[in-house]
Design an enzyme around this catalytic site. Sequence first.
Site, PDB file in Angstrom:
ATOM      1  N   GLY A   1      46.144  39.381  55.055  1.00  0.00           N
ATOM      2  CA  GLY A   1      46.779  40.659  55.337  1.00  0.00           C
ATOM      3  C   GLY A   1      46.094  41.837  54.692  1.00  0.00           C
TER       4      GLY A   1
ATOM      5  CG  HIS B   1      51.824  38.257  53.180  1.00  0.00           C
ATOM      6  ND1 HIS B   1      52.219  38.672  54.421  1.00  0.00           N
ATOM      7  CD2 HIS B   1      52.949  38.301  52.417  1.00  0.00           C
ATOM      8  CE1 HIS B   1      53.514  38.940  54.422  1.00  0.00           C
ATOM      9  NE2 HIS B   1      53.969  38.731  53.212  1.00  0.00           N
TER      10      HIS B   1
ATOM     11  CE1 TYR C   1      48.296  38.923  59.647  1.00  0.00           C
ATOM     12  CE2 TYR C   1      47.760  40.530  61.357  1.00  0.00           C
ATOM     13  CZ  TYR C   1      47.942  40.204  60.023  1.00  0.00           C
ATOM     14  OH  TYR C   1      47.768  41.171  59.062  1.00  0.00           O
TER      15      TYR C   1
END
Length: 259
Positions: A108, A64, A138
Amino acid sequence: MAIINTQLQDNIGTITFNNPEHRNVLSKELINETLQSIGALQKGKMRVLIIRALKGSKVWSAGHDVHELPMPGRDPLSYHDPLVTVLRSIQSLPIPVIAMIEGSVWGGACDLALSCDIQIGCQTSSFCMTPAKIGVPYNVTGILHFMNIMGVNVAKEMFFTAQPLSAERAYQSGLLNHLVDVDDLENFTYDLAASITKNSPLSIGVIKEQIRLLASAHPLNPVTFERVQGLRRTVYDSKDYAEGIKAFLEKRTPHFSGD
């Protein structure tokens, strides 16, 4: 320059991350290009999709893009987040998706790799789940995904320590279907993909969807779901979440207080 390369040959589609300067970070731009590439490839006679980085990459993807995470008060992994959207797209594709993994996989991007149907790695592959390093809660589907694949205890270790899992340990834990020599990675992956193209695409598509539905058949009662969402909110509303993002942007070690 495009940060995604796309190819379709012999019914095998390939999406190659081509942004090594930024470690193939899963930015909105890269994710949008990936989704567009998937759509374009589907218009051809694609029966298998391979997702990979450039040959010789040290980082498959850094996960991410922290610069794009929302500030405290907003869920960083909501249903419409670009990363969550591309994960759903890959999981719901009616064809097998193979992650060809050379280099390290962070945050991610681990979820992206595990959202593929088959994972093939080499000695340079490693997996590091980093949300606790920056104070990110998460999401439920992501955690359940890890639990289904590697079991509860290994998932806990990955999330709690935020330390890399070596290629050998990833193979032993079920994160990798195959662990091959780096020089054989490309040939092995495309040979496996070619073998899939010889089988019934309709049968494979239906079986893949059945497996997806059965793997996610874990009903939660409304009270439990609301408690989970409440727990996550205590994190993304916290001072720790703000400190984690700030420390990352300032390139320093975060000082978490638990508040």
